[in-house]
Design a protein around this motif. Structure first.
Motif, PDB file in Angstrom:
ATOM      1  N   MET A 139       5.014  14.648  -6.718  1.00  0.00           N
ATOM      2  CA  MET A 139       5.472  13.406  -6.090  1.00  0.00           C
ATOM      3  C   MET A 139       4.342  12.401  -6.237  1.00  0.00           C
ATOM      4  O   MET A 139       3.490  12.272  -5.371  1.00  0.00           O
ATOM      5  CB  MET A 139       5.832  13.670  -4.636  1.00  0.00           C
ATOM      6  N   LYS A 140       4.371  11.715  -7.372  1.00  0.00           N
ATOM      7  CA  LYS A 140       3.237  10.881  -7.735  1.00  0.00           C
ATOM      8  C   LYS A 140       3.431   9.439  -7.283  1.00  0.00           C
ATOM      9  O   LYS A 140       4.550   8.964  -7.241  1.00  0.00           O
ATOM     10  CB  LYS A 140       3.048  10.897  -9.253  1.00  0.00           C
ATOM     11  N   TYR A 189      -0.549  20.311   2.969  1.00  0.00           N
ATOM     12  CA  TYR A 189      -0.011  21.329   2.045  1.00  0.00           C
ATOM     13  C   TYR A 189      -0.254  22.726   2.599  1.00  0.00           C
ATOM     14  O   TYR A 189       0.586  23.615   2.464  1.00  0.00           O
ATOM     15  CB  TYR A 189      -0.657  21.197   0.668  1.00  0.00           C
ATOM     16  N   PHE A 199       0.842  -1.202   0.000  1.00  0.00           N
ATOM     17  CA  PHE A 199       0.000   0.000   0.000  1.00  0.00           C
ATOM     18  C   PHE A 199       0.878   1.253   0.000  1.00  0.00           C
ATOM     19  O   PHE A 199       0.715   2.151  -0.830  1.00  0.00           O
ATOM     20  CB  PHE A 199      -0.889  -0.039   1.242  1.00  0.00           C
ATOM     21  N   VAL A 230      -6.613  14.960   4.178  1.00  0.00           N
ATOM     22  CA  VAL A 230      -5.303  14.711   3.576  1.00  0.00           C
ATOM     23  C   VAL A 230      -4.742  15.942   2.858  1.00  0.00           C
ATOM     24  O   VAL A 230      -3.550  15.996   2.581  1.00  0.00           O
ATOM     25  CB  VAL A 230      -5.319  13.505   2.599  1.00  0.00           C
ATOM     26  N   LEU A 237       2.671  10.072   3.141  1.00  0.00           N
ATOM     27  CA  LEU A 237       1.604   9.178   2.692  1.00  0.00           C
ATOM     28  C   LEU A 237       0.363   9.285   3.587  1.00  0.00           C
ATOM     29  O   LEU A 237      -0.447   8.379   3.665  1.00  0.00           O
ATOM     30  CB  LEU A 237       2.117   7.735   2.629  1.00  0.00           C
ATOM     31  N   ARG A 249     -14.990  17.800  -4.873  1.00  0.00           N
ATOM     32  CA  ARG A 249     -13.872  18.737  -4.808  1.00  0.00           C
ATOM     33  C   ARG A 249     -13.073  18.805  -6.112  1.00  0.00           C
ATOM     34  O   ARG A 249     -12.764  19.870  -6.607  1.00  0.00           O
ATOM     35  CB  ARG A 249     -12.938  18.361  -3.654  1.00  0.00           C
ATOM     36  N   ASN A 250     -12.695  17.631  -6.659  1.00  0.00           N
ATOM     37  CA  ASN A 250     -11.808  17.604  -7.828  1.00  0.00           C
ATOM     38  C   ASN A 250     -12.497  17.199  -9.119  1.00  0.00           C
ATOM     39  O   ASN A 250     -11.883  17.201 -10.178  1.00  0.00           O
ATOM     40  CB  ASN A 250     -10.642  16.641  -7.596  1.00  0.00           C
ATOM     41  N   LEU A 291      -6.948   5.792  -6.174  1.00  0.00           N
ATOM     42  CA  LEU A 291      -6.238   6.060  -4.921  1.00  0.00           C
ATOM     43  C   LEU A 291      -7.222   6.491  -3.832  1.00  0.00           C
ATOM     44  O   LEU A 291      -7.061   6.135  -2.661  1.00  0.00           O
ATOM     45  CB  LEU A 291      -5.169   7.144  -5.138  1.00  0.00           C
ATOM     46  N   SER A 308      -7.750   4.563  -0.373  1.00  0.00           N
ATOM     47  CA  SER A 308      -7.586   5.335   0.857  1.00  0.00           C
ATOM     48  C   SER A 308      -8.851   5.281   1.698  1.00  0.00           C
ATOM     49  O   SER A 308      -8.792   5.215   2.933  1.00  0.00           O
ATOM     50  CB  SER A 308      -7.260   6.792   0.524  1.00  0.00           C
ATOM     51  N   VAL A 363      -5.118  10.104   7.619  1.00  0.00           N
ATOM     52  CA  VAL A 363      -5.946   8.902   7.635  1.00  0.00           C
ATOM     53  C   VAL A 363      -5.987   8.276   9.034  1.00  0.00           C
ATOM     54  O   VAL A 363      -7.055   8.118   9.608  1.00  0.00           O
ATOM     55  CB  VAL A 363      -5.463   7.875   6.583  1.00  0.00           C
ATOM     56  N   MET A 394       2.437   3.844  -3.298  1.00  0.00           N
ATOM     57  CA  MET A 394       2.127   5.271  -3.204  1.00  0.00           C
ATOM     58  C   MET A 394       3.380   6.146  -3.226  1.00  0.00           C
ATOM     59  O   MET A 394       3.304   7.341  -3.471  1.00  0.00           O
ATOM     60  CB  MET A 394       1.377   5.527  -1.893  1.00  0.00           C
TER      61      MET A 394
END
Lengths: 112, 422
Positions: free
Chosen positions: B212-213, B322, B31, B318, B330, B271-272, B278, B282, B335, B35
């Motif tokens: 950072m993928k 930022y 997991f 999460v 991660l 939101r996105n 992912l 999650s 979480v 990531m």
């Protein structure tokens, strides 16, 4: 002799290959490429963090041809690769000094 | 007192449960590994396997004794009481000693060891890509000793443990705290430790500026699947018997997790604009974490409510790193700490017998908030001391150029993939 290089949409590869075969081309080289043009990139989201990916996947097709076929065959590639949308790619032609077939050692147009 | 006899069914179930929970740590390696960045996946997986190796060894030496041995003030067990499991395995007659459910003590040791292992491994996600492997291994041993074993003792060594059922806190307030399978001991504990480490270890070079993928979302989903499967042992096994309670925990665990996936996907869709794989993986973990303390205290319907809330809340949480500027790589905080707190406190509202919404009054809620706060403060303080001590002695970070080249290549002399530079 000339070299046609075409950077195209990956999903158009089969059509371009078929069109070139139908036009009498007997060999070509395909490689994966990435880059961008007017299309720029796309956005990816991972756990809410958005990233702009500016290099998008493309396919590069290379074909060695005789001088007189250049106009016809570039037309064939353009027709087969075109969707009319941004990101269709580019085709260009360069001069080639020498070509040698590895198996027989034949050179020039005989090696095509 | 009625003599306890060996219960074959429960013993079999507890052996299966212990094995399931052990599988969670390699599952976590997948997991987290998937990531992380392609140049650091092996190091990320090694942090889980390293925690497994270190904590597995120390658990039988002094971990069990510090968790369930003779209590020192309700805070921790005496490490020398049952050091090396002396006096744990056999009774005075030389037969295998049994717990009150008729399961051999040695089976319980195995089951509990797997919890200590996964808890330490969970922390590693907060400090991906950048720490010395040697410092991590030393941290794993010290943190398990000074943070995990005392927390396990306080919550689960009843009635001696400070926060345990029938323990000093429960007696003082007249209500038993509920932590069925480790909301405080495992998830608040690991999540808080992750926050402290992320702050003390510092950000990766380029954090917040460079992409950072995840290198492999299929590995992330495989890891989430293994975690879910292992969690049946985690929660189902925390019934300590093969019985209806284990079955209730199984169903609650599943439906809370399903609801959390939906909650996370809905939140990120709003939101996105996209529901992501992912996000689904999650959401699985967020739901599993939230239902961990509550699996035996809720109904399947209230479990759905808990899971949906936890999934949506973690999807929003999460993004905080930022804004706040810490590199919890991660999302151990977003979480495990967040869902661990939600699950632990939600019991105060949703518990079938004692919850505020079911006529139980505020007593359960108060007790749940207290044990959550004790866990946050205890872990926060102890982890800070350990992390600063290691920073001053061994140091946490690998050289910056090694981090940029890739920790797999520079620390382990291996690479997972050819031609990957990010």
């Amino acid at each position: 002799m000339k070299l046609i290089t075409a950077v195209i949409q990956p999903h158009k590869l089969d059509e371009v290959k078929a069109a070139l075969e139908a036009a009498g081309v007997r060999g070509l080289t395909v490689s994966e490429a990435s880059g961008y043009g007017r299309q720029k990139g796309h956005t990816e989201v991972y756990r809410g963090a958005e990233y702009t990916v500016d290099l998008v996947p493309k396919v590069r097709v290379e074909v060695l041809i005789e001088d007189e076929d250049a106009t016809t065959l570039t037309g064939v590639v353009v027709n087969a690769a075109q969707t009319g949308k941004i990101g269709d790619g580019k085709v260009w032609v360069t001069a080639v000094e020498q070509v040698i077939r590895v198996r027989t050692g034949a050179s020039g147009p005989d090696a095509l | 007192m009625e003599e306890v006899v060996l219960n074959y069914g429960s013993t079999a179930w507890m052996l299966v449960s212990a094995s399931l929970v052990l599988l969670m740590t390699p599952g976590l390696a997948l997991f987290y590994g998937g990531m992380s960045r392609g140049k650091s996946i092996l190091n990320m997986m090694m942090m889980s396997f390293g925690a497994l190796a270190v904590v597995g060894v120390i658990y039988v030496l002094w971990g069990w004794s510090m968790s369930y041995g003779e209590s020192i003030g309700g805070i921790v067990g005496n490490p020398f009481d049952q050091f090396g499991l002396s006096g744990t395995i056999y009774d005075e007659a030389g037969e295998f000693a049994l717990d009150s459910f008729g399961v051999p003590m040695i089976v319980g040791v195995g089951f509990q060891a797997t919890f200590a292992i996964i808890t330490v491994a969970l922390i590693s996600g907060a400090i991906a890509d950048r720490v010395k492997f040697s410092t991590w291994l030393v941290f794993a041993g010290i943190w398990a000793t000074l943070c995990y074993f005392p927390m396990a003792h306080m919550v689960w060594a009843f009635p001696a443990g400070l926060l345990s059922a029938d323990g000093p806190l429960a007696t003082a307030l007249g209500t038993n705290p509920i932590d069925f399978a480790g909301g405080t001991v495992v998830h608040i504990n690991a999540g808080m430790a992750g926050l402290v480490l992320a702050l003390i270890v510092g950000k990766r070079k380029g954090f917040g500026k460079e992409p950072m993928k995840p290198n492999s979302l299929p590995l992330v989903m495989l890891g989430a699947a293994l975690l879910w499967f292992g969690w049946f042992g985690f929660n189902g096994g925390s019934a300590f018997e093969a019985n209806g309670l284990a079955g209730l925990a199984w169903v609650n665990t599943t439906v809370a997790t399903c609801a959390a996936v939906l909650g996370w996907l809905l939140a990120e869709k709003i939101r996105n604009g996209k529901a992501t794989s992912l996000g689904a993986a999650s959401g699985v973990v967020a739901g599993l974490v939230a239902v961990t303390p509550a699996a035996g205290a809720l109904t399947p319907v209230t479990s759905i409510i808990l899971g949906a809330i936890a999934g949506a809340a973690c999807a929003l949480a999460v993004g905080l790193k930022y804004k706040l500027g810490f590199d919890d790589s991660l999302d151990v905080v977003g979480v495990h700490l967040v869902a661990g707190l939600i699950g632990t406190v939600a019991i105060g509202f949703l518990a079938t017998d004692t919850g505020l919404f079911f006529g139980g009054g505020a007593g359960q809620l108060v007790v749940q908030i207290i044990i959550a706060l004790v866990a946050v403060v205890f872990t926060g303080v102890v982890t800070t001391v350990i992390a600063l001590a290691l920073k001053a002695t061994m140091g946490w970070r690998i050289p910056e150029e090694d981090e940029v080249t890739g920790i797999d290549q520079t620390v382990h002399a291996e690479r997972a993939y050819e031609g990957i530079t990010s």
